[in-house]
Design an enzyme around this catalytic site. Structure first.
Site, mmCIF file in Angstrom:
data_model
loop_
_atom_site.group_PDB
_atom_site.id
_atom_site.type_symbol
_atom_site.label_atom_id
_atom_site.label_comp_id
_atom_site.label_asym_id
_atom_site.label_seq_id
_atom_site.Cartn_x
_atom_site.Cartn_y
_atom_site.Cartn_z
ATOM 1 N N ASP A 90 0.825 -1.216 0.000
ATOM 2 C CA ASP A 90 0.000 0.000 0.000
ATOM 3 C C ASP A 90 0.855 1.260 0.000
ATOM 4 O OD1 ASP A 90 0.969 0.006 2.597
ATOM 5 O OD2 ASP A 90 -0.958 0.501 3.520
ATOM 6 N N ASN A 144 -12.802 11.637 9.525
ATOM 7 C CA ASN A 144 -13.602 11.937 10.716
ATOM 8 C C ASN A 144 -14.476 10.754 11.105
ATOM 9 O OD1 ASN A 144 -12.610 14.523 11.142
ATOM 10 N ND2 ASN A 144 -14.135 15.484 9.818
#
Length: 218
Positions: A90, A144
């Site tokens: 990744d 968030n």
């Protein structure tokens, strides 16, 4: 999972800015293919949480730690592993300097570049690079929502700078076959239809630059 679903790649790199879902997608892809993973070890960086709170004072330490850690991980990837099975990672070491240009001031960048230029290291070339993209507002919302404490000080402005830097970097990237994915409205981690549609498109990529811009029915 069966290797019948193998996309015939030895090393596949999943890239993209924080919040876009690259690590979760890389992990799911590796599980489906029966491949090994090489994942960016952000939790080991002792400077990262403080960097998000005070980027200016800890940028160089944070960036150098990531550089050395990524090189250590890639050195642990033995050449034989690339021929005995797939590896899904990744991160690209190539784009490490992308972050350096975003977070470091001019003097720090000179130090970083001096260190980088003296490293005797040749990274393996990915057989396919998949870049997940989404607008800064989408990244901000996802960050968030997942609620990781050390990420809650990340600003929308910083995410926009990252997006701009990714766009610029991969506009010139030619080292591997490249697939740019609009991930704004898809969730290949939690939606299997999205996952398999993206996987099928990945199987068609053997060279050049490609764009995947789905318009899913959610």
């Amino acid at each position: 999972m069966s290797h019948a679903d193998d996309i015939s790649r030895r090393l596949v790199a999943i890239e993209g800015p924080i919040g876009v879902g690259k690590t979760a997608f890389a992990s799911k892809l590796a599980q489906h293919l029966g491949a090994s993973t090489l994942l960016d070890n952000t939790e080991s960086n002792p400077f990262l949480s403080r960097f998000y709170s005070d980027p200016k004072s800890l940028a160089l330490q944070t960036q150098l730690f990531f550089l050395f850690e990524r090189i250590r991980q890639l050195e642990g990837l033995q050449q034989n592993d690339l021929f005995t099975g797939n590896t899904i990672c990744d991160f690209l070491i190539d784009k490490d300097q992308l972050f350096a240009h975003v977070v470091l001031d001019e003097d720090e960048l000179k130090i970083y570049q001096q260190v980088f230029s003296h490293l005797k290291f040749k990274a393996p070339t990915a057989d396919l690079v998949v870049v997940l993209q989404a607008p800064a507002e989408v990244l901000f919302e996802r960050i968030n929502q997942r609620g990781i404490e050390q990420e809650q000080n990340i600003s929308l402005e910083y995410l926009q700078q990252l997006n701009d830097a990714y766009t610029q970097f991969f506009h010139h990237y030619q080292s591997s076959p490249l697939l740019m994915v609009n991930a704004s409205d898809i969730d290949p981690v939690n939606n299997d239809d999205h996952f398999f549609e993206l996987l099928e498109y990945m199987k068609t990529i053997h060279s050049g630059r490609h764009y995947y811009n789905p318009n899913p029915t959610l």
